[in-house]
Scaffold this motif. Sequence first.
Motif, PDB file in Angstrom:
ATOM      1  N   THR A 167     -23.848  65.082  42.008  1.00 12.16           N
ATOM      2  CA  THR A 167     -23.001  65.264  40.842  1.00 12.16           C
ATOM      3  C   THR A 167     -22.440  66.682  40.786  1.00 12.16           C
ATOM      4  OG1 THR A 167     -24.902  65.815  39.462  1.00 12.16           O
ATOM      5  CG2 THR A 167     -24.189  63.518  39.501  1.00 12.16           C
ATOM      6  N   ILE A 168     -23.205  67.643  41.281  1.00 16.19           N
ATOM      7  CA  ILE A 168     -22.716  69.019  41.257  1.00 16.19           C
ATOM      8  C   ILE A 168     -21.513  69.170  42.178  1.00 16.19           C
ATOM      9  CG2 ILE A 168     -23.314  71.388  41.825  1.00 16.19           C
ATOM     10  CD1 ILE A 168     -26.187  70.735  40.973  1.00 16.19           C
ATOM     11  N   ILE A 169     -21.572  68.528  43.340  1.00 14.92           N
ATOM     12  CA  ILE A 169     -20.449  68.598  44.274  1.00 14.92           C
ATOM     13  C   ILE A 169     -19.218  67.947  43.664  1.00 14.92           C
ATOM     14  CG2 ILE A 169     -19.620  67.817  46.529  1.00 14.92           C
ATOM     15  CD1 ILE A 169     -22.540  67.997  47.479  1.00 14.92           C
ATOM     16  N   LEU A 170     -19.420  66.811  43.026  1.00 14.02           N
ATOM     17  CA  LEU A 170     -18.313  66.121  42.380  1.00 14.02           C
ATOM     18  C   LEU A 170     -17.701  66.971  41.279  1.00 14.02           C
ATOM     19  CD1 LEU A 170     -16.659  63.523  42.106  1.00 14.02           C
ATOM     20  CD2 LEU A 170     -18.396  62.707  40.523  1.00 14.02           C
ATOM     21  N   MET A 171     -18.534  67.628  40.490  1.00 16.36           N
ATOM     22  CA  MET A 171     -18.016  68.483  39.417  1.00 16.36           C
ATOM     23  C   MET A 171     -17.225  69.661  39.980  1.00 16.36           C
ATOM     24  SD  MET A 171     -18.732  67.021  36.653  1.00 16.36           S
ATOM     25  CE  MET A 171     -18.427  68.300  35.476  1.00 16.36           C
ATOM     26  N   ARG A 172     -17.686  70.261  41.077  1.00 10.67           N
ATOM     27  CA  ARG A 172     -16.960  71.373  41.687  1.00 10.67           C
ATOM     28  C   ARG A 172     -15.600  70.921  42.208  1.00 10.67           C
ATOM     29  NH1 ARG A 172     -21.710  74.252  45.242  1.00 10.67           N
ATOM     30  NH2 ARG A 172     -22.902  75.045  43.475  1.00 10.67           N
ATOM     31  N   VAL A 173     -15.584  69.773  42.879  1.00 10.86           N
ATOM     32  CA  VAL A 173     -14.323  69.268  43.422  1.00 10.86           C
ATOM     33  C   VAL A 173     -13.354  68.952  42.298  1.00 10.86           C
ATOM     34  CG1 VAL A 173     -13.309  67.331  44.672  1.00 10.86           C
ATOM     35  CG2 VAL A 173     -15.357  68.436  45.543  1.00 10.86           C
ATOM     36  N   LEU A 174     -13.841  68.318  41.238  1.00 15.80           N
ATOM     37  CA  LEU A 174     -12.964  68.002  40.108  1.00 15.80           C
ATOM     38  C   LEU A 174     -12.450  69.269  39.434  1.00 15.80           C
ATOM     39  CD1 LEU A 174     -14.768  64.958  38.500  1.00 15.80           C
ATOM     40  CD2 LEU A 174     -12.607  64.973  39.714  1.00 15.80           C
ATOM     41  N   LYS A 175     -13.278  70.281  39.319  1.00 16.43           N
ATOM     42  CA  LYS A 175     -12.846  71.541  38.711  1.00 16.43           C
ATOM     43  C   LYS A 175     -11.751  72.192  39.552  1.00 16.43           C
ATOM     44  CE  LYS A 175     -14.572  75.989  37.131  1.00 16.43           C
ATOM     45  NZ  LYS A 175     -15.702  76.903  37.101  1.00 16.43           N
ATOM     46  N   GLN A 176     -11.929  72.181  40.874  1.00 19.04           N
ATOM     47  CA  GLN A 176     -10.903  72.744  41.754  1.00 19.04           C
ATOM     48  C   GLN A 176      -9.605  71.951  41.658  1.00 19.04           C
ATOM     49  OE1 GLN A 176     -12.754  72.685  45.581  1.00 19.04           O
ATOM     50  NE2 GLN A 176     -14.063  74.459  45.152  1.00 19.04           N
ATOM     51  N   ASP A 177      -9.708  70.623  41.590  1.00 19.51           N
ATOM     52  CA  ASP A 177      -8.508  69.797  41.473  1.00 19.51           C
ATOM     53  C   ASP A 177      -7.782  70.061  40.160  1.00 19.51           C
ATOM     54  OD1 ASP A 177      -8.891  68.718  43.920  1.00 19.51           O
ATOM     55  OD2 ASP A 177      -9.630  66.773  43.199  1.00 19.51           O
ATOM     56  N   PHE A 178      -8.536  70.137  39.066  1.00 19.69           N
ATOM     57  CA  PHE A 178      -7.901  70.389  37.779  1.00 19.69           C
ATOM     58  C   PHE A 178      -7.223  71.745  37.743  1.00 19.69           C
ATOM     59  CE2 PHE A 178     -10.964  67.266  35.692  1.00 19.69           C
ATOM     60  CZ  PHE A 178     -10.029  66.251  35.715  1.00 19.69           C
ATOM     61  N   SER A 179      -7.862  72.763  38.321  1.00 16.49           N
ATOM     62  CA  SER A 179      -7.236  74.084  38.329  1.00 16.49           C
ATOM     63  C   SER A 179      -5.982  74.078  39.201  1.00 16.49           C
ATOM     64  CB  SER A 179      -8.230  75.143  38.806  1.00 16.49           C
ATOM     65  OG  SER A 179      -8.595  74.919  40.144  1.00 16.49           O
ATOM     66  N   ARG A 180      -6.013  73.345  40.324  1.00 19.15           N
ATOM     67  CA  ARG A 180      -4.829  73.245  41.175  1.00 19.15           C
ATOM     68  C   ARG A 180      -3.703  72.503  40.460  1.00 19.15           C
ATOM     69  NH1 ARG A 180      -6.187  69.941  45.549  1.00 19.15           N
ATOM     70  NH2 ARG A 180      -7.789  71.469  46.013  1.00 19.15           N
ATOM     71  N   TYR A 181      -4.039  71.436  39.742  1.00 16.78           N
ATOM     72  CA  TYR A 181      -3.006  70.694  39.033  1.00 16.78           C
ATOM     73  C   TYR A 181      -2.413  71.502  37.892  1.00 16.78           C
ATOM     74  CZ  TYR A 181      -4.655  66.664  41.648  1.00 16.78           C
ATOM     75  OH  TYR A 181      -5.024  65.796  42.647  1.00 16.78           O
TER      76      TYR A 181
END
Length: 129
Positions: free
Chosen positions: A1-15
């Motif tokens: 879940t931590i990996i998923l949260m990091r990836v989602l955070k990076q995606d949201f910041s990129r978007y």
Amino acid sequence: TIILMRVLKQDFSRYMEIEGGDAGDGVPVDESGWKLIHGDVFRLPPNLELFCASMATGTQLMLTTFILLILCLTGVVSTTKRGSIMSAMTVLYYIFSCVGGYHAMYNYKRFQGKNWVKTVILTATMFPS
């Protein structure tokens, strides 16, 4: 879940950067992150029969424990008599086996499983054995 949260955070910041004005320059944006792991999140488990039987047995045990706790708190099951809690738990476990079986078959059919007999046998014998 931590990996998923990091990836989602990076995606949201990129978007958010793209929406801020960087998207108008015509440069294609690399789609990564969530798009790379979404196949792993939504795939079937390798042992579908064992997964459904484990979920159903957990539901059966949780429901048995919860109802037994309510019965003890209301005084229906005497906590002072020797063996009354164990007897009540055994009876409730067998009563809620129908709920466990339904839960196993519901999830198994939802995942389009083919070997339902193995799931029934696993659900019936998983915890008592």
